[in-house]
Every structure is written in structure tokens, then in C-alpha cells.
Design a protein around this motif. Sequence first.
Motif, PDB file in Angstrom:
ATOM      1  N   PRO A 151      11.615   9.798  -6.527  1.00  6.75           N
ATOM      2  CA  PRO A 151      11.859  10.500  -5.267  1.00  6.75           C
ATOM      3  C   PRO A 151      11.190  11.869  -5.247  1.00  6.75           C
ATOM      4  CG  PRO A 151      13.874   9.469  -6.036  1.00  6.75           C
ATOM      5  CD  PRO A 151      12.862   9.307  -7.141  1.00  6.75           C
ATOM      6  N   GLY A 152      10.497  12.140  -4.145  1.00  5.18           N
ATOM      7  CA  GLY A 152       9.813  13.418  -3.999  1.00  5.18           C
ATOM      8  C   GLY A 152       8.445  13.465  -4.636  1.00  5.18           C
ATOM      9  N   LYS A 153       8.043  12.389  -5.323  1.00  6.63           N
ATOM     10  CA  LYS A 153       6.729  12.361  -5.975  1.00  6.63           C
ATOM     11  C   LYS A 153       6.009  11.070  -5.616  1.00  6.63           C
ATOM     12  CE  LYS A 153       8.102  15.298  -9.869  1.00  6.63           C
ATOM     13  NZ  LYS A 153       8.185  15.422 -11.354  1.00  6.63           N
ATOM     14  N   LEU A 154       5.876  10.832  -4.326  1.00  4.62           N
ATOM     15  CA  LEU A 154       5.221   9.615  -3.847  1.00  4.62           C
ATOM     16  C   LEU A 154       3.740   9.646  -4.189  1.00  4.62           C
ATOM     17  CD1 LEU A 154       6.913   9.411  -0.349  1.00  4.62           C
ATOM     18  CD2 LEU A 154       7.331   7.890  -2.283  1.00  4.62           C
ATOM     19  N   PRO A 155       3.190   8.536  -4.640  1.00  6.43           N
ATOM     20  CA  PRO A 155       1.776   8.511  -5.021  1.00  6.43           C
ATOM     21  C   PRO A 155       0.866   8.616  -3.803  1.00  6.43           C
ATOM     22  CG  PRO A 155       2.682   6.307  -5.082  1.00  6.43           C
ATOM     23  CD  PRO A 155       3.846   7.230  -4.845  1.00  6.43           C
ATOM     24  N   PRO A 156      -0.252   9.336  -3.915  1.00  6.52           N
ATOM     25  CA  PRO A 156      -1.193   9.450  -2.798  1.00  6.52           C
ATOM     26  C   PRO A 156      -2.121   8.248  -2.665  1.00  6.52           C
ATOM     27  CG  PRO A 156      -1.956  10.772  -4.633  1.00  6.52           C
ATOM     28  CD  PRO A 156      -0.622  10.228  -5.038  1.00  6.52           C
ATOM     29  N   SER A 157      -2.197   7.420  -3.712  1.00  4.38           N
ATOM     30  CA  SER A 157      -3.045   6.234  -3.658  1.00  4.38           C
ATOM     31  C   SER A 157      -2.497   5.168  -4.594  1.00  4.38           C
ATOM     32  CB  SER A 157      -4.493   6.571  -4.049  1.00  4.38           C
ATOM     33  OG  SER A 157      -4.641   6.603  -5.458  1.00  4.38           O
ATOM     34  N   THR A 158      -3.002   3.943  -4.431  1.00  4.46           N
ATOM     35  CA  THR A 158      -2.548   2.839  -5.281  1.00  4.46           C
ATOM     36  C   THR A 158      -3.182   2.893  -6.669  1.00  4.46           C
ATOM     37  OG1 THR A 158      -4.282   1.421  -4.348  1.00  4.46           O
ATOM     38  CG2 THR A 158      -2.096   1.298  -3.346  1.00  4.46           C
ATOM     39  N   ASN A 159      -4.029   3.868  -6.911  1.00  5.72           N
ATOM     40  CA  ASN A 159      -4.613   4.064  -8.241  1.00  5.72           C
ATOM     41  C   ASN A 159      -3.998   5.269  -8.953  1.00  5.72           C
ATOM     42  OD1 ASN A 159      -6.640   1.924  -8.345  1.00  5.72           O
ATOM     43  ND2 ASN A 159      -7.635   3.033  -6.677  1.00  5.72           N
ATOM     44  N   GLY A 219       0.834  -1.185   0.000  1.00  2.00           N
ATOM     45  CA  GLY A 219       0.000   0.000   0.000  1.00  2.00           C
ATOM     46  C   GLY A 219       0.873   1.241   0.000  1.00  2.00           C
ATOM     47  N   VAL A 220       0.235   2.405  -0.107  1.00  2.38           N
ATOM     48  CA  VAL A 220       1.001   3.653  -0.114  1.00  2.38           C
ATOM     49  C   VAL A 220       1.469   3.979   1.298  1.00  2.38           C
ATOM     50  CG1 VAL A 220      -0.179   4.575  -2.141  1.00  2.38           C
ATOM     51  CG2 VAL A 220      -1.093   5.033   0.147  1.00  2.38           C
ATOM     52  N   GLY A 221       2.352   4.960   1.400  1.00  2.03           N
ATOM     53  CA  GLY A 221       2.882   5.351   2.693  1.00  2.03           C
ATOM     54  C   GLY A 221       4.061   4.479   3.078  1.00  2.03           C
ATOM     55  N   PRO A 224      17.285  -5.380  -5.786  1.00  2.08           N
ATOM     56  CA  PRO A 224      16.910  -4.814  -7.087  1.00  2.08           C
ATOM     57  C   PRO A 224      15.871  -5.642  -7.837  1.00  2.08           C
ATOM     58  CG  PRO A 224      19.088  -5.818  -7.174  1.00  2.08           C
ATOM     59  CD  PRO A 224      18.704  -5.776  -5.733  1.00  2.08           C
ATOM     60  N   GLY A 225      15.752  -6.923  -7.478  1.00  2.00           N
ATOM     61  CA  GLY A 225      14.783  -7.786  -8.148  1.00  2.00           C
ATOM     62  C   GLY A 225      13.459  -7.903  -7.422  1.00  2.00           C
ATOM     63  N   LEU A 226      13.235  -7.094  -6.398  1.00  2.00           N
ATOM     64  CA  LEU A 226      11.952  -7.079  -5.693  1.00  2.00           C
ATOM     65  C   LEU A 226      10.911  -6.397  -6.575  1.00  2.00           C
ATOM     66  CD1 LEU A 226      10.566  -7.602  -2.830  1.00  2.00           C
ATOM     67  CD2 LEU A 226      11.017  -5.177  -2.399  1.00  2.00           C
ATOM     68  N   THR A 227       9.752  -7.020  -6.763  1.00  6.87           N
ATOM     69  CA  THR A 227       8.683  -6.448  -7.587  1.00  6.87           C
ATOM     70  C   THR A 227       7.555  -5.949  -6.699  1.00  6.87           C
ATOM     71  OG1 THR A 227       9.160  -7.909  -9.453  1.00  6.87           O
ATOM     72  CG2 THR A 227       6.978  -6.908  -9.389  1.00  6.87           C
ATOM     73  N   ILE A 228       7.182  -4.687  -6.877  1.00 10.63           N
ATOM     74  CA  ILE A 228       6.081  -4.084  -6.127  1.00 10.63           C
ATOM     75  C   ILE A 228       4.817  -4.154  -6.969  1.00 10.63           C
ATOM     76  CG2 ILE A 228       5.235  -1.957  -5.054  1.00 10.63           C
ATOM     77  CD1 ILE A 228       8.189  -1.132  -4.687  1.00 10.63           C
ATOM     78  N   LEU A 229       3.724  -4.528  -6.325  1.00 16.43           N
ATOM     79  CA  LEU A 229       2.419  -4.631  -6.989  1.00 16.43           C
ATOM     80  C   LEU A 229       1.429  -3.726  -6.286  1.00 16.43           C
ATOM     81  CD1 LEU A 229       0.389  -6.086  -8.938  1.00 16.43           C
ATOM     82  CD2 LEU A 229       0.159  -7.845  -7.168  1.00 16.43           C
ATOM     83  N   PHE A 230       0.698  -2.924  -7.082  1.00 17.84           N
ATOM     84  CA  PHE A 230      -0.336  -2.045  -6.549  1.00 17.84           C
ATOM     85  C   PHE A 230      -1.723  -2.652  -6.780  1.00 17.84           C
ATOM     86  CE2 PHE A 230       1.801   2.433  -6.733  1.00 17.84           C
ATOM     87  CZ  PHE A 230       2.544   2.108  -5.624  1.00 17.84           C
ATOM     88  N   GLU A 231      -2.617  -2.405  -5.827  1.00 17.49           N
ATOM     89  CA  GLU A 231      -3.994  -2.862  -5.944  1.00 17.49           C
ATOM     90  C   GLU A 231      -4.657  -2.334  -7.209  1.00 17.49           C
ATOM     91  OE1 GLU A 231      -8.144  -2.479  -3.360  1.00 17.49           O
ATOM     92  OE2 GLU A 231      -6.214  -2.021  -2.425  1.00 17.49           O
ATOM     93  N   GLY A 232      -4.267  -1.135  -7.632  1.00 20.54           N
ATOM     94  CA  GLY A 232      -4.870  -0.544  -8.824  1.00 20.54           C
ATOM     95  C   GLY A 232      -4.418  -1.178 -10.125  1.00 20.54           C
ATOM     96  N   GLY A 233      -3.430  -2.089 -10.081  1.00 26.19           N
ATOM     97  CA  GLY A 233      -3.037  -2.819 -11.279  1.00 26.19           C
ATOM     98  C   GLY A 233      -1.668  -2.490 -11.835  1.00 26.19           C
TER      99      GLY A 233
END
Length: 271
Positions: free
Chosen positions: A77-85, A43-45, A60-69
Amino acid sequence: MTNTTATQSPQGSQAGKRDFTDAEILTVMSSRVLDDGKVVFAGVGIPLLAATLAQILRCPGLTILFEGGVVGPFVEPGKLPPSTNEQRCTKRANMVISSTEVLLLLQRGHVDIGFMGGAQIDKYGNLNSSFLGDDPRNPKVRLPGTGGGNDIASLTNMIVAMRHESRRFVEEVDFITSPGFLKGGTSRYDSGLRAGGMFRVITNLGVFGFDEKTRAMKVLALHDGVTLEEVQDNTGFDLLYDKNELGVTAAPTERELQALRELDPDRRYIA
């Protein structure tokens, strides 16, 4: 996942004593239990910051997955998303899929780790992010709700990051939004949840796991300067621990803190 209590830090000198916030130690300790080559549903945060920090420094091979797809989002850096969408995360991402396809990835066992927080957690790792109070029709506090939390906790090994307070660490959550080990013992498996379960709980006081037999929460390591008494005083149920195996976490290094603060220069999440 790294079967560690975060007692050892990556190479680099340690920061000065308590030269970091509670949110920063939560993030750094969470990043240390992630492994290269795994897929983490974040999730975000703090979850996203921890996963990204692990990518930068060790995995480096860790894959992040967001609920939004979004699969493999590019976190600038400095532009963190406010939501997973957030659509900005699709820039330079590995792949963008539908929410339905995200659930299929979970159900087919392609996601290793779920990573989120909650308003309440109990002794068996059940999470509540739905409401506070005895009556769901008239709650004291209405919380954001499940989103994909139930699916994630039902199908992956879970890491939870949250501040350690007795009002959050309760004997029994007001509502099970995301299942941990339910009533302990074999109750999770017996209920039909054959995969996953709670792996680690990371707080500003220490690192916690779950007893193999009873599935009750157990203290694995304390942060430097924290006592067992302090942890218990901030917990609404009796914690298990083994004094002979109890570790002390290594403080965040200057390298870890620098990388983290570059990701969140406005301190939206690490203040």
C-alpha cells in the motif's frame, strides 16, 4: 469468472451517494467480477488496483501476473509500481520468470483473465492502443502500442476498464491492437483465435457484456443514477440491451473504498 453484472456488493454499508470518483467506481466494479483461484494478467493502474482489491476483500487465492515476469507480486500500500517491469514488485513475489516464459504461460492456457484498458474500443470489443487517425504513417496521435496486449487479448477472457466517452467507444477502432470479437459473429473463431474473447467492459457509467450470437456490446447494468439515454449519448454505436434483464449496480461500500484508498493514498490512479 463471476458471471455477474456487479449488481450486488460485498457485505458492508454503501458509501454516500457519489462519494467516490469515476476511477474508484471503475476499480471497485472491476474487482467484483474477479474470482478466487484464477490467474489474472493485470497491467498497472486500475487493473492492478482492482485485482489487489479483490485479493484483499474476497479472493485470497487470486494470482496476479505481470508482463515483466513477476508472478504473484506483493503490492505494498502506498507504493504502487509505475510499470509491469518494476523490480520492487519482486519482493515477496511467488515467482519471477522471463518474458518469454510469460508468453508460454499464455499460450499453454495457464492464464484465465486478461485485464487492461485502451484508447478506443468498438462494438465488438476490439481495442486500440496504437494510434489515432486513418494513416499509420502519419497518425494524429501516437499511443503506447501493443506491448503484450495482442497476446493477452488473443488467449484469455478479457476485462476492460475505461472511461465512457463517445470518442473512446467508436463504431470501428482506427487500428486493432488487441482483438475482441473482430467483426462479430464467429469471425474471431474463424480467424484462428479459438480461446478467450471479451468478457466484460466496465466503465464509469455501467457494466457491459457481449451478445452470445452477434458478439456486439450489450448493456448489462447501469450505475445508480445513470440512464440508458446517457450511456447511448456517450457511445459512438448502437448498444444492445434487454430492459427486462437490465440491472443496477450496488454502489461501492465504505469497506471497498477504504481498502482502495489505502492502496493508493496519493491518489495517483483513483483521483
